[in-house]
Write an enzyme that holds these catalytic residues in place. Sequence first.
Site, PDB file in Angstrom:
ATOM      1  N   ARG A 126       0.790  -1.172  -0.037  1.00 34.42           N
ATOM      2  CA  ARG A 126       0.070   0.061   0.000  1.00 34.42           C
ATOM      3  C   ARG A 126       0.718   1.313  -0.153  1.00 34.42           C
ATOM      4  O   ARG A 126       0.436   2.440   0.977  1.00 34.42           O
ATOM      5  CB  ARG A 126      -0.894   0.044   1.050  1.00 34.42           C
ATOM      6  CG  ARG A 126      -1.799  -1.253   1.226  1.00 34.42           C
ATOM      7  CD  ARG A 126      -2.895  -1.162   0.039  1.00 34.42           C
ATOM      8  NE  ARG A 126      -3.714  -2.277   0.308  1.00 34.42           N
ATOM      9  CZ  ARG A 126      -3.567  -3.386  -0.263  1.00 34.42           C
ATOM     10  NH1 ARG A 126      -2.428  -3.542  -1.016  1.00 34.42           N
ATOM     11  NH2 ARG A 126      -4.149  -4.333  -0.031  1.00 34.42           N
TER      12      ARG A 126
ATOM     13  N   CYS B  57     -10.439   0.424   4.208  1.00 35.43           N
ATOM     14  CA  CYS B  57      -9.503   0.026   5.457  1.00 35.43           C
ATOM     15  C   CYS B  57      -8.693   1.479   6.274  1.00 35.43           C
ATOM     16  O   CYS B  57      -8.205   1.945   5.239  1.00 35.43           O
ATOM     17  CB  CYS B  57      -8.825  -1.142   5.358  1.00 35.43           C
ATOM     18  SG  CYS B  57      -9.625  -2.613   5.182  1.00 35.43           S
TER      19      CYS B  57
ATOM     20  N   GLU C 113      -3.517   3.711   6.504  1.00 37.28           N
ATOM     21  CA  GLU C 113      -3.603   3.465   5.216  1.00 37.28           C
ATOM     22  C   GLU C 113      -4.242   4.663   4.573  1.00 37.28           C
ATOM     23  O   GLU C 113      -4.082   4.778   3.402  1.00 37.28           O
ATOM     24  CB  GLU C 113      -4.383   1.981   4.937  1.00 37.28           C
ATOM     25  CG  GLU C 113      -4.485   1.640   3.272  1.00 37.28           C
ATOM     26  CD  GLU C 113      -5.074   0.444   3.323  1.00 37.28           C
ATOM     27  OE1 GLU C 113      -4.588  -0.691   3.952  1.00 37.28           O
ATOM     28  OE2 GLU C 113      -5.686   0.213   2.270  1.00 37.28           O
TER      29      GLU C 113
HETATM   30  C1  LIG Z   1     -15.688   0.435   0.513  1.00 39.72           C
HETATM   31  C2  LIG Z   1     -14.206   0.807   0.028  1.00 39.72           C
HETATM   32  C3  LIG Z   1     -13.204  -0.445  -0.436  1.00 39.72           C
HETATM   33  C4  LIG Z   1     -12.016  -0.462  -0.753  1.00 39.72           C
HETATM   34  N1  LIG Z   1     -11.293  -1.373  -0.925  1.00 39.72           N
HETATM   35  C5  LIG Z   1      -9.849  -1.454  -1.284  1.00 39.72           C
HETATM   36  C6  LIG Z   1      -9.286  -2.509  -1.300  1.00 39.72           C
HETATM   37  O1  LIG Z   1      -9.575  -3.615  -1.582  1.00 39.72           O
HETATM   38  N2  LIG Z   1      -8.047  -2.334  -1.830  1.00 39.72           N
HETATM   39  C7  LIG Z   1      -7.236  -1.102  -1.784  1.00 39.72           C
HETATM   40  O2  LIG Z   1      -6.024  -1.047  -1.954  1.00 39.72           O
HETATM   41  N3  LIG Z   1      -7.877   0.013  -1.267  1.00 39.72           N
HETATM   42  C8  LIG Z   1      -9.489   0.011  -1.100  1.00 39.72           C
HETATM   43  N4  LIG Z   1     -10.009   1.026  -0.938  1.00 39.72           N
HETATM   44  C9  LIG Z   1      -9.371   2.180  -0.761  1.00 39.72           C
HETATM   45  C10 LIG Z   1      -9.453   3.177  -2.094  1.00 39.72           C
HETATM   46  O3  LIG Z   1     -10.535   2.872  -2.848  1.00 39.72           O
HETATM   47  C11 LIG Z   1      -8.098   2.889  -3.118  1.00 39.72           C
HETATM   48  O4  LIG Z   1      -7.130   3.168  -2.217  1.00 39.72           O
HETATM   49  C12 LIG Z   1      -8.197   3.587  -4.305  1.00 39.72           C
HETATM   50  O5  LIG Z   1      -7.049   3.143  -4.971  1.00 39.72           O
HETATM   51  C13 LIG Z   1      -7.903   5.321  -4.227  1.00 39.72           C
HETATM   52  O6  LIG Z   1      -8.235   5.769  -5.251  1.00 39.72           O
HETATM   53  P1  LIG Z   1      -8.588   7.232  -5.383  1.00 39.72           P
HETATM   54  O7  LIG Z   1      -9.035   7.793  -6.684  1.00 39.72           O
HETATM   55  O8  LIG Z   1      -9.907   7.241  -4.773  1.00 39.72           O
HETATM   56  O9  LIG Z   1      -7.856   8.070  -4.697  1.00 39.72           O
HETATM   57  P2  LIG Z   1      -8.103   9.474  -3.649  1.00 39.72           P
HETATM   58  O10 LIG Z   1      -8.527   8.975  -2.382  1.00 39.72           O
HETATM   59  O11 LIG Z   1      -8.547  10.517  -4.377  1.00 39.72           O
HETATM   60  O12 LIG Z   1      -6.473   9.834  -3.458  1.00 39.72           O
HETATM   61  C14 LIG Z   1      -5.594   9.085  -2.614  1.00 39.72           C
HETATM   62  C15 LIG Z   1      -4.250   9.780  -2.676  1.00 39.72           C
HETATM   63  O13 LIG Z   1      -3.810   9.425  -3.931  1.00 39.72           O
HETATM   64  C16 LIG Z   1      -3.438  10.808  -4.214  1.00 39.72           C
HETATM   65  N5  LIG Z   1      -4.027  10.783  -5.958  1.00 39.72           N
HETATM   66  C17 LIG Z   1      -5.215  10.256  -6.391  1.00 39.72           C
HETATM   67  N6  LIG Z   1      -4.983  10.422  -7.612  1.00 39.72           N
HETATM   68  C18 LIG Z   1      -4.003  10.935  -8.000  1.00 39.72           C
HETATM   69  C19 LIG Z   1      -3.255  11.271  -9.124  1.00 39.72           C
HETATM   70  N7  LIG Z   1      -4.048  11.207 -10.503  1.00 39.72           N
HETATM   71  N8  LIG Z   1      -2.159  11.922  -9.312  1.00 39.72           N
HETATM   72  C20 LIG Z   1      -1.275  11.988  -8.068  1.00 39.72           C
HETATM   73  N9  LIG Z   1      -1.842  11.571  -6.850  1.00 39.72           N
HETATM   74  C21 LIG Z   1      -3.018  11.174  -7.055  1.00 39.72           C
HETATM   75  C22 LIG Z   1      -4.209  11.877  -3.613  1.00 39.72           C
HETATM   76  O14 LIG Z   1      -3.643  13.075  -3.662  1.00 39.72           O
HETATM   77  C23 LIG Z   1      -4.383  11.075  -2.209  1.00 39.72           C
HETATM   78  O15 LIG Z   1      -2.880  11.360  -1.618  1.00 39.72           O
HETATM   79  C24 LIG Z   1     -11.300   1.011  -0.685  1.00 39.72           C
HETATM   80  C25 LIG Z   1     -12.139   2.186  -0.230  1.00 39.72           C
HETATM   81  C26 LIG Z   1     -13.597   1.787  -0.190  1.00 39.72           C
HETATM   82  C27 LIG Z   1     -14.290   3.170   0.136  1.00 39.72           C
END
Ligand SMILES: Cc1cc2nc3c(=O)[nH]c(=O)nc-3n(C[C@H](O)[C@H](O)[C@H](O)COP(=O)(O)OP(=O)(O)OC[C@H]3O[C@@H](n4cnc5c(N)ncnc54)[C@H](O)[C@@H]3O)c2cc1C
Length: 313
Positions: free
Chosen positions: A180, A231, A301
């Site tokens: 992660r 998580c 995380e």
């Molecule tokens: C119900 C649920 C289930 C989930 N299950 C999992 C799972 O099984 N496994 C897992 O790993 N995660 C899981 N997650 C967490 C999350 O969905 C992942 O980590 C996902 O990849 C985050 O992507 P995001 O676009 O929402 O990032 P964001 O939440 O928008 O951003 C996260 C971080 O990444 C940065 N970021 C985002 N996009 C960019 C970009 N284009 N360039 C530079 N920085 C960027 C942001 O600045 C921030 O620091 C879950 C979340 C939920 C709500």
Amino acid sequence: MTVARSVVASLDGVQEKVPLAPFTTFGIGGPARYLAVAQNGAAVERLATWASEQQLPWLVLGRGSNVLVDDGGYEGLVIIFRRREAQARSIEVNDLRDGSLRVRADAGTSLAGLARWCSERGLSGLEWACGIPGTLGGAVTGNAGAYGSSMSTVVHTVEVLSDGGRRCSYPSRELGFSYRHSVTLAKGEGLAVLDVALDLKRGDPESSAAKMAWYSQQRRNSQPKGRSAGCVFRNPAGGSAGALIEACGLKGFAIGDAVISDVHANFILNRGQARAEEVLRLMNTARRRVFERFGVRLESEIRFIGPLSLEVL
Ligand SMILES: Cc1cc2nc3c(=O)[nH]c(=O)nc-3n(C[C@H](O)[C@H](O)[C@H](O)COP(=O)(O)OP(=O)(O)OC[C@H]3O[C@@H](n4cnc5c(N)ncnc54)[C@H](O)[C@@H]3O)c2cc1C
């Protein structure tokens, strides 16, 4: 970076004082001083350049599914880079000589959407991502993963824009991936992932669909419904953060509208008008109890946006 007191120039599409809560799956967070939605890498670049010229800090959010935004918001420009669905015109597929397939997509592409798009076309290797609600950019930044796979197993290269407007292409081995985490992409502010190339294999749409159905069922059985950021803590080596929190009797424990899920103790849910400060207090309580009882220091995380931090243990 010094935050400019007054921003002299404005830019089309940039709005002022926009609440960030609706841009996160938690539904929590104060306003961004400036916010803009970008549909492609060129728009992200234009916005980041504008922010740098104004001496404003900036950051990119995707789906906001892995963040906790401070109740006071963010004193800079937030660029929302996301597409609702995986769109063919933003995805490129190339056959490689060794039989694998290189899939290149905008970082704003929905990860689950891309997993479905690939499986329907017989591109295998991303099925595990079908239930992760974020974007490709967010996933690569935090090395998202599930069921024993993670982005590090499929990423070939990542195109990054840094503060100062420098574009750089990083091969997977230079991203410093671990559980992660990516050392290179962890910076948060002043860095945008623009697009990502993945190496997948030729597969069979039916067996990919069956795998995805199984993963989705597992998720439905083990994860709570409701507003969360997934998580909140990383699993400690060889263990489960959820099991440790549960063993401390914290399932269902609430502070204000923030509650530790009684389905999965590593999920915190916003059951109404929860504030970031309440989520943080819950996280600190869980960490303290787990540390006192098991001597394990849980690490966050989820990413904090704004001046939030966990207590030092
Ligand atoms: C119900 C649920 C289930 C989930 N299950 C999992 C799972 O099984 N496994 C897992 O790993 N995660 C899981 N997650 C967490 C999350 O969905 C992942 O980590 C996902 O990849 C985050 O992507 P995001 O676009 O929402 O990032 P964001 O939440 O928008 O951003 C996260 C971080 O990444 C940065 N970021 C985002 N996009 C960019 C970009 N284009 N360039 C530079 N920085 C960027 C942001 O600045 C921030 O620091 C879950 C979340 C939920 C709500």
